[in-house]
Design an enzyme around this catalytic site. Sequence first.
Site, short mmCIF file in Angstrom:
data_model
loop_
_atom_site.label_atom_id
_atom_site.label_comp_id
_atom_site.label_asym_id
_atom_site.label_seq_id
_atom_site.Cartn_x
_atom_site.Cartn_y
_atom_site.Cartn_z
CD GLU A 187 3.62 -8.56 -2.64
OE1 GLU A 187 3.74 -7.40 -2.66
OE2 GLU A 187 3.92 -9.23 -1.45
CG ASN A 230 6.40 -15.31 -3.44
OD1 ASN A 230 6.06 -16.22 -2.95
ND2 ASN A 230 6.85 -14.17 -2.47
CG HIS A 266 1.14 -13.01 4.47
ND1 HIS A 266 2.29 -13.16 5.50
CD2 HIS A 266 2.09 -12.78 3.56
CE1 HIS A 266 3.25 -12.85 4.97
NE2 HIS A 266 3.34 -12.55 3.72
CD GLU A 295 6.26 -13.63 1.73
OE1 GLU A 295 5.42 -12.62 2.30
OE2 GLU A 295 6.99 -13.47 0.65
CG ASP A 297 2.05 -14.66 8.65
OD1 ASP A 297 1.11 -14.19 7.96
OD2 ASP A 297 2.84 -13.62 8.85
O1 G3I Z 1 9.40 3.29 4.07
C1 G3I Z 1 10.04 3.58 5.12
C2 G3I Z 1 11.37 4.09 5.13
O2 G3I Z 1 11.22 5.46 4.48
C3 G3I Z 1 12.10 4.37 6.36
O3 G3I Z 1 13.60 4.62 6.28
C4 G3I Z 1 12.02 2.85 7.18
C5 G3I Z 1 12.98 2.77 8.49
O4 G3I Z 1 11.98 3.16 9.47
O5 G3I Z 1 10.77 2.30 7.17
C6 G3I Z 1 10.00 2.19 6.04
O6 G3I Z 1 9.01 1.41 5.71
C7 G3I Z 1 9.09 0.08 6.46
C8 G3I Z 1 9.41 -0.81 5.32
O7 G3I Z 1 9.46 -2.17 5.99
C9 G3I Z 1 10.79 -0.68 4.66
O8 G3I Z 1 11.84 -0.73 5.33
C10 G3I Z 1 7.84 -0.20 7.02
O9 G3I Z 1 7.49 0.84 7.94
C11 G3I Z 1 8.05 -1.48 7.49
O10 G3I Z 1 6.62 -1.71 8.20
C12 G3I Z 1 8.12 -2.52 6.38
O11 G3I Z 1 8.02 -3.76 6.88
C13 G3I Z 1 8.38 -4.87 5.95
C14 G3I Z 1 7.31 -5.21 4.89
O12 G3I Z 1 7.57 -6.49 4.26
C15 G3I Z 1 7.18 -4.05 3.83
O13 G3I Z 1 6.44 -4.55 2.59
C16 G3I Z 1 8.28 -6.14 6.87
O14 G3I Z 1 9.28 -6.14 7.77
C17 G3I Z 1 8.26 -7.57 6.08
O15 G3I Z 1 7.83 -8.61 6.89
C18 G3I Z 1 7.22 -7.60 4.85
O16 G3I Z 1 7.47 -8.69 4.14
C19 G3I Z 1 6.45 -8.86 2.99
C20 G3I Z 1 6.97 -9.69 2.05
O17 G3I Z 1 8.34 -9.03 1.61
C21 G3I Z 1 6.36 -9.78 0.80
N1 G3I Z 1 5.07 -10.55 1.09
C22 G3I Z 1 4.23 -9.79 2.31
C23 G3I Z 1 5.28 -9.76 3.25
C24 G3I Z 1 4.41 -8.72 4.62
O18 G3I Z 1 4.13 -7.73 4.40
#
Ligand code: G3I
Length: 392
Positions: A187, A230, A266, A295, A297
């Site tokens: 990205e 990617n 996505h 990825e 969905d």
């Molecule tokens: O930032 C907070 C952090 O401070 C805290 O400690 C932690 C634990 O609760 O939460 C943190 O944020 C979370 C983040 O992951 C980091 O752990 C978000 O709430 C959470 O929603 C996030 O989710 C992931 C997301 O990427 C973040 O960008 C998803 O599980 C994951 O499926 C998703 O995957 C991405 C790919 O890597 C790249 N392409 C898009 C795709 C979908 O967004």
Amino acid sequence: MKPVRLVRLATAPLLAAALSVPLAAQAAAAAPPQQHSAAPATHAHHGKPGTLRAAAPEGFVIGSAVAGGGHHLEQPYPDPFTSDRPYRKQLAREFSSVSPENQMKWEYIHPERDRYDFAMADRIVAFAERNRQAVRGHTLLWHSQNPAWLEEGGFSPAELREILREHITTVVGRYAGRVQQWDVANEVFDDTGALRTRDNIWLRELGPGIIADAFRWAHEADPSAELFLNDYNVEDIGAKSDAYYALVQDLLAQGVPVHGFSAQAHLSTEYPFPSGLEDNLRRFAELGLATAITELDVRMNLPESGVPTRAQLAEQARYYRQALTACLNVTGCDSFTIWGFTDKYSWVPVFFSGQGAATVMWDDFTRKPAYHALRSALAEAARDDRCHRRHG
Ligand code: G3I
């Protein structure tokens, strides 16, 4: 029709470089020039009849994200990959490739400057080897999910450069020969096609040249891995995918070891299917790159009941099939990954309020029409390949 794909044979999962065997002379002749000669080990199907991996053509891997980390940390369930045995069973049965959803991201694998946490990534890679699956490594240079020690550390450009070099060398080196494809740069452009020079710490502090360096360091650490750019919203031909097309040409002209371009995909049934997907992948293939869907969905607006209608599920199945068919039709698009296979652990409802049902299985792992659409498209492609080999 797409020429018969190259089959990469691996005699052992740990084999760093495997033979690349053209199945038919004309296939080799028709294939785009492969700038990257050391093919990584890939993974025969070894699937039980009736599964996605068993249906897939030779040399084509069908993958899923491995749920864990990220949004799962905030959900009222334990870590899916380590705690849910039926989940692991499906993951092993159905797929010939796995992508850690969050477990190889910086905040997860490199929580402190002088400390790595490889525990989950090691388990996933070992699982993949036991189940004869490829691994897609995700990701090395990104603007998101970086630890606070990095983002707020006040490092000088020279220090940051060394931190990135050390990280890539350590992480890629640890899994050398065991990861088929790495999302080296994730990205790096925004939706207008401009480099993310504000929110991406590496681009902001070190300039765009750091992308080339990241690829060089990754290649040094694992010469057998295929190295990818990617992104999302790059399925169609448009400003953002054009920016990648120009970047790839520039990197190749400099001799940078970039081997692949991948579209995350996505998608949402709220928007039309990106009809330029196949042509877009093909133009990258014609530059000599591998391509992949990484990825996929397909989310939808849920009715008040929370249960999608039959028509919605049929529409979703059509999107899944079209995305897979676009990849199958492009030479060198041999890796197709969905971002989770069950709604039980999908990121979608967490990020898009009122939307969901984006994956190919319900919470209890029963199969949706989208699953059957994938399997029948794979089986058709396998039949076409076999037919082509016999007669072609
Ligand atoms: O930032 C907070 C952090 O401070 C805290 O400690 C932690 C634990 O609760 O939460 C943190 O944020 C979370 C983040 O992951 C980091 O752990 C978000 O709430 C959470 O929603 C996030 O989710 C992931 C997301 O990427 C973040 O960008 C998803 O599980 C994951 O499926 C998703 O995957 C991405 C790919 O890597 C790249 N392409 C898009 C795709 C979908 O967004």
